[in-house]
Scaffold this active site. Structure first.
Site, short mmCIF file in Angstrom:
data_model
loop_
_atom_site.label_atom_id
_atom_site.label_comp_id
_atom_site.label_asym_id
_atom_site.label_seq_id
_atom_site.Cartn_x
_atom_site.Cartn_y
_atom_site.Cartn_z
N ASP A 155 0.83 -1.21 0.00
CA ASP A 155 0.00 0.00 0.00
C ASP A 155 0.86 1.26 0.00
OD1 ASP A 155 -2.29 1.48 0.06
OD2 ASP A 155 -2.65 1.24 2.20
N HIS A 175 3.06 2.56 -8.81
CA HIS A 175 2.92 1.10 -8.91
C HIS A 175 4.18 0.48 -9.54
CE1 HIS A 175 -1.07 1.57 -7.52
NE2 HIS A 175 -1.54 2.12 -8.62
N THR A 219 -10.51 -7.29 -5.59
CA THR A 219 -11.78 -7.32 -6.35
C THR A 219 -12.41 -5.92 -6.38
OG1 THR A 219 -12.76 -8.15 -4.28
CG2 THR A 219 -12.39 -9.76 -6.01
N GLU A 220 -11.99 -5.06 -5.44
CA GLU A 220 -12.54 -3.70 -5.39
C GLU A 220 -11.72 -2.71 -6.24
OE1 GLU A 220 -12.13 -5.59 -2.43
OE2 GLU A 220 -14.24 -6.12 -2.70
N ASN A 221 -10.50 -3.10 -6.62
CA ASN A 221 -9.62 -2.16 -7.34
C ASN A 221 -10.11 -1.83 -8.76
OD1 ASN A 221 -6.52 -3.32 -5.81
ND2 ASN A 221 -7.81 -1.59 -5.26
N TRP A 222 -11.07 -2.59 -9.29
CA TRP A 222 -11.61 -2.27 -10.62
C TRP A 222 -12.27 -0.91 -10.63
CZ3 TRP A 222 -9.96 -5.46 -14.28
CH2 TRP A 222 -9.70 -6.80 -13.96
C1 FPP Z 1 -1.95 0.03 -3.27
O1 FPP Z 1 -1.45 1.33 -3.29
C2 FPP Z 1 -1.43 -0.70 -4.41
C3 FPP Z 1 -2.20 -1.30 -5.37
C4 FPP Z 1 -3.67 -1.28 -5.36
C5 FPP Z 1 -1.59 -1.98 -6.52
C6 FPP Z 1 -0.35 -2.72 -6.20
C7 FPP Z 1 0.18 -3.20 -7.46
C8 FPP Z 1 1.48 -3.26 -7.77
C9 FPP Z 1 2.60 -2.91 -6.85
C10 FPP Z 1 1.83 -3.75 -9.11
C11 FPP Z 1 1.74 -5.22 -9.05
C12 FPP Z 1 2.52 -5.90 -10.04
C13 FPP Z 1 3.26 -6.96 -9.73
C14 FPP Z 1 3.95 -7.66 -10.81
C15 FPP Z 1 3.39 -7.43 -8.35
P1 FPP Z 1 -2.47 2.52 -3.52
O2 FPP Z 1 -2.53 2.78 -4.98
O3 FPP Z 1 -3.76 2.19 -2.88
O4 FPP Z 1 -1.74 3.68 -2.80
P2 FPP Z 1 -2.42 4.89 -2.05
O5 FPP Z 1 -3.17 4.30 -0.88
O6 FPP Z 1 -1.27 5.72 -1.64
O7 FPP Z 1 -3.32 5.55 -3.04
#
Ligand code: FPP
Length: 238
Positions: A22, A39, A68-71
């Site tokens: 996160d 990311h 499942t909620e990230n969409w």
């Molecule tokens: C949460 O941070 C992160 C995610 C929802 C995506 C994580 C995905 C990756 C690191 C890429 C995955 C790829 C591989 C190959 C492992 P956030 O976006 O919710 O951060 P925030 O809370 O600061 O907005």
């Protein structure tokens, strides 16, 4: 300490560690960059921590990569994350060279056929490794996983008195993988966010304010040292 050294002072190492990656978005925002670059940076950390887990003798490490909620996120961001999955599965050869087994949990049916094929390929080419297994949770939700397990049980015509926690467990996405011992969540949020809610029933938790892209091998070591100092009772008395 050299990067490849095991930590000398550990009295116990968790068998299964879960990591909620996160803080990528905030990391990018702080730098005036698009979220997708957060990311991208997060993937570098994911690769490094997987290797570190192997060095420390951790048998299973699961990363929450897409829920499942990230969409619900903007299409541009979802597409960027899906691209990162595909690209990294093409580059996963280095994990295979290092004898790291790769597996996936989550509902694959919503993913692109190309990605699904790559996932299957990667699992097949690493299935004989017995050291460390890295599990990626993609289109994963704990409630969704339990729901799918219950559907499978109902479809098999099982009678209600045969339903036990063990039977539900046997129908989860990776029934042979032991439950989580330890959940690490960086970025300051103190919640599970639907990550392996069944498997985390007796897990220990570790929270830190560090954003995932800034999380280093040394930060991981610190978390593992903290685990080695925790006493676990599993509902009993010690
Ligand atoms: C949460 O941070 C992160 C995610 C929802 C995506 C994580 C995905 C990756 C690191 C890429 C995955 C790829 C591989 C190959 C492992 P956030 O976006 O919710 O951060 P925030 O809370 O600061 O907005």
């Amino acid at each position: 300490m050299a990067k490849s050294d095991p930590i000398p002072e550990l009295s116990q190492v968790p068998v299964h560690v879960g990591v909620i990656m996160d803080g990528n978005g905030r990391w990018a925002k702080k730098r005036g960059l698009p979220r997708k670059l957060g990311h991208k940076e997060g993937v570098k950390v994911f690769r490094s921590i997987t290797r570190r887990a192997k060095t420390l003798g951790i048998k299973y490490i699961t990363f929450y990569a897409f829920s499942t909620e990230n969409w619900k996120r903007p299409k541009d961001e979802v597409d960027a994350i899906m691209d990162l999955f595909e690209k990294n599965l093409d580059e996963v050869k280095d994990f295979i060279d290092e004898e790291i087994r790769v597996r996936f949990i989550g509902d694959r049916s919503a993913l692109s056929p190309t990605l699904q094929a790559k996932m299957l390929n990667t699992e097949k080419s690493s299935e004989h490794f017995t050291g460390t297994t890295m599990i990626l949770a993609i289109n994963y939700g704990g409630q969704d996983e339990i729901c799918r397990a219950v559907k499978k049980i109902c479809e098999s015509g099982t009678s209600t008195d045969e339903i036990t926690p063990q039977l539900i467990e046997q129908n989860l996405d990776a029934p042979d993988i032991p439950p989580l011992d330890y959940v690490i969540r960086p970025s300051g949020e103190m919640r599970l966010s639907n990550f392996m809610i069944w498997q985390a029933a007796y897990a220990e938790y570790y929270f830190t304010d560090i954003l995932w892209p800034d999380f280093t091998d040394a930060d991981f070591d610190e978390a593992i040292i903290e685990f080695s100092n925790r006493a676990r009772r599993f509902g009993g008395v010690k």
